[in-house]
Design a protein around this motif. Structure first.
Motif, PDB file in Angstrom:
ATOM      1  N   PRO A   1      -4.840 -13.436  -4.686  1.00 59.68           N
ATOM      2  CA  PRO A   1      -3.258 -13.758  -5.193  1.00 59.68           C
ATOM      3  C   PRO A   1      -2.584 -13.161  -4.093  1.00 59.68           C
ATOM      4  O   PRO A   1      -2.844 -12.455  -3.305  1.00 59.68           O
ATOM      5  CB  PRO A   1      -3.269 -12.928  -6.513  1.00 59.68           C
ATOM      6  CG  PRO A   1      -4.257 -11.889  -6.208  1.00 59.68           C
ATOM      7  CD  PRO A   1      -5.352 -12.402  -5.426  1.00 59.68           C
ATOM      8  N   GLU A   2      -1.353 -13.749  -4.037  1.00 53.61           N
ATOM      9  CA  GLU A   2      -0.106 -13.170  -3.125  1.00 53.61           C
ATOM     10  C   GLU A   2       0.362 -11.654  -3.627  1.00 53.61           C
ATOM     11  O   GLU A   2       0.101 -11.311  -4.778  1.00 53.61           O
ATOM     12  CB  GLU A   2       1.148 -13.949  -3.299  1.00 53.61           C
ATOM     13  CG  GLU A   2       0.794 -15.406  -2.879  1.00 53.61           C
ATOM     14  CD  GLU A   2       0.538 -15.499  -1.359  1.00 53.61           C
ATOM     15  OE1 GLU A   2       1.217 -15.196  -0.655  1.00 53.61           O
ATOM     16  OE2 GLU A   2      -0.690 -16.136  -1.035  1.00 53.61           O
ATOM     17  N   SER A   3       0.786 -11.072  -2.642  1.00 51.99           N
ATOM     18  CA  SER A   3       1.196  -9.708  -2.647  1.00 51.99           C
ATOM     19  C   SER A   3       1.891  -9.301  -4.076  1.00 51.99           C
ATOM     20  O   SER A   3       1.829  -8.244  -4.895  1.00 51.99           O
ATOM     21  CB  SER A   3       1.558  -8.797  -1.563  1.00 51.99           C
ATOM     22  OG  SER A   3       2.786  -9.564  -1.121  1.00 51.99           O
ATOM     23  N   LYS A   4       3.032 -10.148  -4.038  1.00 49.31           N
ATOM     24  CA  LYS A   4       3.931  -9.881  -5.396  1.00 49.31           C
ATOM     25  C   LYS A   4       3.616 -10.438  -6.677  1.00 49.31           C
ATOM     26  O   LYS A   4       4.371 -10.696  -7.455  1.00 49.31           O
ATOM     27  CB  LYS A   4       5.263 -10.138  -4.820  1.00 49.31           C
ATOM     28  CG  LYS A   4       5.754  -9.347  -3.603  1.00 49.31           C
ATOM     29  CD  LYS A   4       7.044  -9.779  -3.309  1.00 49.31           C
ATOM     30  CE  LYS A   4       7.764  -8.801  -2.120  1.00 49.31           C
ATOM     31  NZ  LYS A   4       8.950  -8.984  -1.777  1.00 49.31           N
ATOM     32  N   GLN A   5       2.324 -11.306  -6.453  1.00 46.75           N
ATOM     33  CA  GLN A   5       2.104 -12.117  -7.771  1.00 46.75           C
ATOM     34  C   GLN A   5       1.520 -11.342  -8.930  1.00 46.75           C
ATOM     35  O   GLN A   5       1.056 -10.287  -8.903  1.00 46.75           O
ATOM     36  CB  GLN A   5       0.976 -13.087  -7.569  1.00 46.75           C
ATOM     37  CG  GLN A   5       0.560 -14.263  -8.294  1.00 46.75           C
ATOM     38  CD  GLN A   5      -0.371 -15.266  -7.909  1.00 46.75           C
ATOM     39  OE1 GLN A   5      -0.441 -15.462  -6.528  1.00 46.75           O
ATOM     40  NE2 GLN A   5      -1.033 -15.847  -8.726  1.00 46.75           N
ATOM     41  N   MET A   6       1.986 -11.682 -10.133  1.00 51.11           N
ATOM     42  CA  MET A   6       1.841 -11.227 -11.145  1.00 51.11           C
ATOM     43  C   MET A   6       0.881 -12.221 -12.060  1.00 51.11           C
ATOM     44  O   MET A   6       0.899 -13.094 -11.880  1.00 51.11           O
ATOM     45  CB  MET A   6       2.946 -11.071 -12.182  1.00 51.11           C
ATOM     46  CG  MET A   6       4.149 -10.132 -11.692  1.00 51.11           C
ATOM     47  SD  MET A   6       3.570  -8.493 -11.410  1.00 51.11           S
ATOM     48  CE  MET A   6       3.532  -7.894 -13.312  1.00 51.11           C
ATOM     49  N   CYS A   7      -0.086 -11.546 -12.809  1.00 50.81           N
ATOM     50  CA  CYS A   7      -1.316 -12.304 -13.677  1.00 50.81           C
ATOM     51  C   CYS A   7      -1.066 -11.803 -14.982  1.00 50.81           C
ATOM     52  O   CYS A   7      -0.459 -10.740 -15.213  1.00 50.81           O
ATOM     53  CB  CYS A   7      -2.574 -12.391 -12.995  1.00 50.81           C
ATOM     54  SG  CYS A   7      -2.548 -12.956 -11.319  1.00 50.81           S
ATOM     55  N   THR A   8      -1.879 -12.333 -15.785  1.00 52.29           N
ATOM     56  CA  THR A   8      -2.113 -12.100 -17.177  1.00 52.29           C
ATOM     57  C   THR A   8      -3.404 -11.590 -17.452  1.00 52.29           C
ATOM     58  O   THR A   8      -4.401 -12.471 -17.234  1.00 52.29           O
ATOM     59  CB  THR A   8      -1.652 -13.152 -18.204  1.00 52.29           C
ATOM     60  OG1 THR A   8      -0.321 -13.573 -18.084  1.00 52.29           O
ATOM     61  CG2 THR A   8      -1.493 -12.635 -19.534  1.00 52.29           C
TER      62      THR A   8
END
Length: 151
Positions: A1-8
């Motif tokens: 993922p990208e460094s600022k990416q959020m996931c669930t």
């Protein structure tokens, strides 16, 4: 993922998956030197290649994808597709919940007004100097390349 990416996650709770993946990489590298071999660049001039832990010889790309902390970039190489399939089947890392593939996230971020792109508001992860200092040597073992790339 990208460094600022959020996931669930599996409990539908958001977490900073980009930061978590970075921390995982820092953990598996420790203080070991890293060597990166680059084969080519994508349309945005990002270097595409493979990185190894010089002390152990461990393929860091494989380790990240197999743990579910990264996804295989199959548009450029199928080298880690099997590792990704196994991580997905075992619900490891990112595959425990829901996430956007990094290229989908970047596209959404480019097309969205800045206020709609979520980023973690508070986190602390040290920068791993060894990763930053890794050399790109612009050569790659043939087994990493797709058949049409090996010409």
């Amino acid at each position: 993922p990208e460094s600022k990416q959020m996931c669930t996650n599996q409990n539908r709770k958001e977490y900073a998956c980009g930061i978590e993946s970075k921390a995982f990489l820092e953990t598996i590298i420790g203080k070991d030197p890293v060597q990166c071999l680059a084969a080519k660049r994508d349309q945005y001039s990002r270097v595409l290649g493979v990185c190894f832990d010089e002390r152990t010889g461990r393929d860091l790309n494989e380790a990240m994808v197999a743990s579910g902390e990264a996804v295989a970039y199959v548009q450029f190489s199928k080298a880690y597709a099997g590792d990704e399939a196994q991580a997905m089947q075992d619900h490891r890392g990112l595959w425990q919940g829901q996430f956007q593939k990094p290229w989908e996230y970047r596209k959404m971020k480019r097309n969205a007004p800045k206020s709609t792109v979520k980023a973690p508001t508070k986190y602390v992860v040290s920068d791993n100097k060894k990763v930053k200092e890794a050399k790109a040597e612009f050569e790659l073992p043939e087994e990493f390349l797709d058949a049409d790339d090996a010409e």
